[in-house]
Design a protein around this motif. Sequence first.
Motif, PDB file in Angstrom:
ATOM      1  N   SER A   1      18.155   6.631 -24.117  1.00  0.00           N
ATOM      2  CA  SER A   1      19.029   7.301 -23.163  1.00  0.00           C
ATOM      3  C   SER A   1      19.269   8.695 -23.699  1.00  0.00           C
TER       4      SER A   1
ATOM      5  N   ARG B   1      22.440   5.469 -20.325  1.00  0.00           N
ATOM      6  CA  ARG B   1      21.824   5.518 -18.999  1.00  0.00           C
ATOM      7  C   ARG B   1      20.855   4.363 -18.762  1.00  0.00           C
TER       8      ARG B   1
ATOM      9  N   MET C   1      21.040   1.297 -19.317  1.00  0.00           N
ATOM     10  CA  MET C   1      21.647   0.055 -18.835  1.00  0.00           C
ATOM     11  C   MET C   1      22.838   0.285 -17.932  1.00  0.00           C
ATOM     12  N   GLN C   2      23.482   1.436 -18.124  1.00  0.00           N
ATOM     13  CA  GLN C   2      24.688   1.703 -17.352  1.00  0.00           C
ATOM     14  C   GLN C   2      24.431   2.663 -16.201  1.00  0.00           C
ATOM     15  N   GLY C   3      23.337   3.413 -16.318  1.00  0.00           N
ATOM     16  CA  GLY C   3      23.050   4.411 -15.284  1.00  0.00           C
ATOM     17  C   GLY C   3      22.596   3.734 -13.994  1.00  0.00           C
ATOM     18  N   ARG C   4      23.253   4.065 -12.891  1.00  0.00           N
ATOM     19  CA  ARG C   4      22.870   3.478 -11.608  1.00  0.00           C
ATOM     20  C   ARG C   4      22.210   4.562 -10.764  1.00  0.00           C
ATOM     21  N   TYR C   5      20.954   4.373 -10.504  1.00  0.00           N
ATOM     22  CA  TYR C   5      20.185   5.366  -9.775  1.00  0.00           C
ATOM     23  C   TYR C   5      19.603   4.741  -8.523  1.00  0.00           C
TER      24      TYR C   5
ATOM     25  N   GLU D   1      26.592  -3.593 -19.388  1.00  0.00           N
ATOM     26  CA  GLU D   1      25.464  -3.380 -18.499  1.00  0.00           C
ATOM     27  C   GLU D   1      25.973  -3.273 -17.064  1.00  0.00           C
ATOM     28  N   SER D   2      25.395  -2.358 -16.308  1.00  0.00           N
ATOM     29  CA  SER D   2      25.775  -2.254 -14.897  1.00  0.00           C
ATOM     30  C   SER D   2      24.903  -3.194 -14.073  1.00  0.00           C
TER      31      SER D   2
ATOM     32  N   GLY E   1      24.213  -2.570 -10.720  1.00  0.00           N
ATOM     33  CA  GLY E   1      23.512  -1.900  -9.621  1.00  0.00           C
ATOM     34  C   GLY E   1      23.890  -2.560  -8.297  1.00  0.00           C
TER      35      GLY E   1
ATOM     36  N   THR F   1      21.304   0.944  -5.572  1.00  0.00           N
ATOM     37  CA  THR F   1      21.169   1.523  -6.910  1.00  0.00           C
ATOM     38  C   THR F   1      20.628   0.463  -7.853  1.00  0.00           C
TER      39      THR F   1
ATOM     40  N   THR G   1      19.590   0.002 -12.339  1.00  0.00           N
ATOM     41  CA  THR G   1      19.528   0.614 -13.668  1.00  0.00           C
ATOM     42  C   THR G   1      18.072   0.668 -14.104  1.00  0.00           C
TER      43      THR G   1
END
Lengths: 627, 373
Positions: free
Chosen positions: A284, A316, A318-322, A420-421, A423, A455, A457
């Motif tokens: 990340s 990002r 694991m936590q970034g939601r794209y 962890e997010s 998504g 979204t 991850t």
Amino acid sequence: MAADDAIKDHAAERRLFVVRTLVVGTVLGVMVATLVARVAYLQVYRHAYYETRSQDNRMRVQVIPPVRGLIYDRNGVVLADNLPAYRLEIVAEQVEDLDATLDRLDEVVEIREADRQRFRDRLSKTPHFRGVPIRLNLSQREVARFEVNRGAFPGVEIRAGLTRHYPLGRVAAHLVGYVGGITAQDLGHVDNTRYRGSNHIGKAGAEYSFESRLHGYPGSRVVETNAGGRALRELEMNRPTAGENLYLTVDARLQSAAYEALGDNDGAVVAMNPETGGVLAMVSKPSYEPDLFVDGISGDKYRQLTADPHMPLYNRAMQGRYPPGSTIKPVMALAGLETDAIPATKKVWCPGYITLPGSERRYRDWKRTGHGWVDMREAIYRSSDVYFYKLALKLGIDNLHRYGAMFGLGSPTGIDLPRESSGIMPSRDWKRGARDLPWYPGETLNTVIGQGFMTATPLQLAQMTSLIAERGAGYQPHVLNGWKAPSDENFQSAPARPLAPIDLEDRDHWQVVIDGMVDVVSAPRGTAHHYVGQNLDYSIAGKSGTSQVAGLAQNQAAPDIEDVERRFRDHALFVAFAPVESPEIAVAVVVEHGGGGSSVAGPIARRVIDAYRADQPMLQANRETPQ
Amino acid sequence: MTTQTAANAPSTLSEWLVYWRIDLQLLVALLCCGAVGLFVLYSASGQSTTLVLNQAIRFGIGILGMLMVAQIPPEWFRVGAPWLFTLGVALLTLVILVGDTAMGAQRWLDFGFMRFQPSEIMKLAAPLAIAAYFHDKSLPPTLGRVAVAAAMIAVPAALIADQPDLGTALLVATAGAFAIYFAGLRWRVILVLALLAAAAAPLLWFNMHEYQQARVLTFLNPASDPTGAGYHISQSKIAIGSGGLFGKGWLNGSQAHLNFLPESDTDFVFAVFAEETGLFGVIALLALYCFIVARGLYIAAKSQDTFQRLAAGSLSLTFFIYVFVNIGMVAGLMPVVGVPLPLISYGGTSMVILLASFGILMSIHTHRKLLAT
């Protein structure tokens, strides 16, 4: 008077004296009896109490903190190390003038104002006759300087201990995590008896996840001490049990390569072994120096990290939601095949847009001019939006959601790392719950190209890619490969957790989708052919994604990316796996505001896979046991 | 009235002892006491032979001094007492003017080759001077003479209290007061004085230095400051209490050896003794002290004139008071005052002065004239 004195009555005086002596003798007797009574009270009546107090005085139980387990990568490269550290401790009760001593000490070993502040804070919370650290991490030079002058500093001592060090530093900061000082909050959820005498506890990453394995069990020794608390003699010893040494599935070289490949971009790379679910690399960016946290990060540095708009502390991967963009098209294509919504070979007319019945709104293709007639394979490698819009209209959101969820979208992967997010894989239920609104057909069109509410991850995208690579079979993503207890040399493998297999009605459908992904890279008109597919000596399957950050107004042409302020630029995504015949590595790359998925994220994925291949020239079957 | 066969060479042990002016019972008891002291010190000092050797040499010098003092006829003391007293007062005044400051108090005179505490002289000089004063007066004394004697106590006591050394001031005053008591101070007066003293106690309190007040407060509640002033008392009580009936055995007292007990070889040496020898040892030691005091009082009762009686009686009682105050303090019965345990605590001046007072007792006892009966 003189006359009076002249006739001293010696006999009377003698009698007087005898009487006086008898009286005083009686008083003396009473006084002696008082002393005896007092001493007898202490020595007989209160004996048991004072005996105990005396033992307490004499014996002191010292906790010996366990040595924290080390963390290695899959090949035995150290990711988290213990380094000997020297700290300077002061027993305040043994120092006559504390301020003067600190001033003199400063001439030998640098004592900053912050050190003094911390020392005073700790001193007020430390029992009497216990050492309180005034300086941590003395250099060898400082240790030597103090040793020469130690005679001048009674009550000041050098103590040896261990501190944590992360050789990979920023490269693996989010993955390995870091330890830090134990707070009251930390003690709320661990067994406190294990932390007596310890300075550190895992705060992030693997250090946090595997805390109970890494920490070990403290030992103790009973020592006879003097009033200064100095141990004179050891009476009893229970050795501490060191923490377990952990072996991660991660490959340090690949991790470094992925970190390099991302360059100066903000973004994330996740590489995993699709066969086992073992994470090979998780990067990340931007990152931070984990060593800063070990002995307490300074307020300024911490504020600097938290205030940074690029959020370096945020993992990002694991936590970034794209919005996953077109990277999910292969999954959507499978949904179409499996539900018989469309045969693979059916050609669909792709102009540059479609409209929904009863609406003026145009749903545009990323390519204004459209792709003409395309079948499913072409729709994947040329990434036709209109093909998938039309497919989505046939499938409906329920099917999209069902198949997305099958590939892990919208729910956490359950990786063995913290925070962890999940998504979002949108559905009617989701929208009702989250927005309290019904589902609109247009939203189905956004969903099928990984936009709108959707979204994911980078980790979820890597898992999705793995499942495609392995044709529906796989294991939960994880970083822990196994461990060795310090006492025996036997390697214990972490238990593998198989995912629910994705059983297709027709297993040939996998091939259609995978062929499409291969063509993304190798077909002349594949979106990534130019960026990823050059000079390949192995087979690779991939899918690009370019996800909009800001919506474009109707009829507005996509502007040249150089003109768009960076924070409004599209996210660039690319997922890939290789080799296609027997997949060993699945990669997901997200470059925040990178622009084009194929042009920006694609080459990064290629470099990661190349790096993997350089290390494993045979591309042979995977080994997950360390050497 | 002929002197004993002093001129003749002694032929028996008792003749020999009288010839050399030695009271055997007192000497043996003192030697026992000193020997016990050396053993305790060896343990209390963490088995330091140097320290024990030092103390042994001082004890030897003290015994030698005592025997030399015993050769002096008691009349000389009577004649010399006022001069010694005057010298003492002068030196105390000098201390106030030019004395060395040690540990926040001016107690010492530095003569270059030795440092010296004039207040120690006063422990001897005050009772002797009062005994000498009453020598040729008819007893019991008139109130006017008691007032003069009281003034003779008050002046040095005030000077010592001003150093400040309240403990020694009280001891000097007590020693003088014993002489007045033996002179026959009327019981009524004693009662009135006792009531007055009780009334004056608050006044004394407010004139005390802060550290003195702290000592009293700490005595009243040692737990209030377990690491500071109360630490001494708490630790010495632990030492004594953990000793039990039979003690932990010589050299086995953990309190002292592990440095929990401060001043274990000086003022708090009794705690080490009690820890290692237990209640039986304590009773034996007290019996030894009582024997010495009783022997002193016996000598006083047998003595032949007023000065000798008053001097011998008050010196004996003073010795007892040291014992009582020290043990009382270490056992937590009274506030911490800097009084050593006689003949056992490590330290020179006080032991030499004490032994000198026993020299006077021996002199008194062995210079008796045969009275015609």
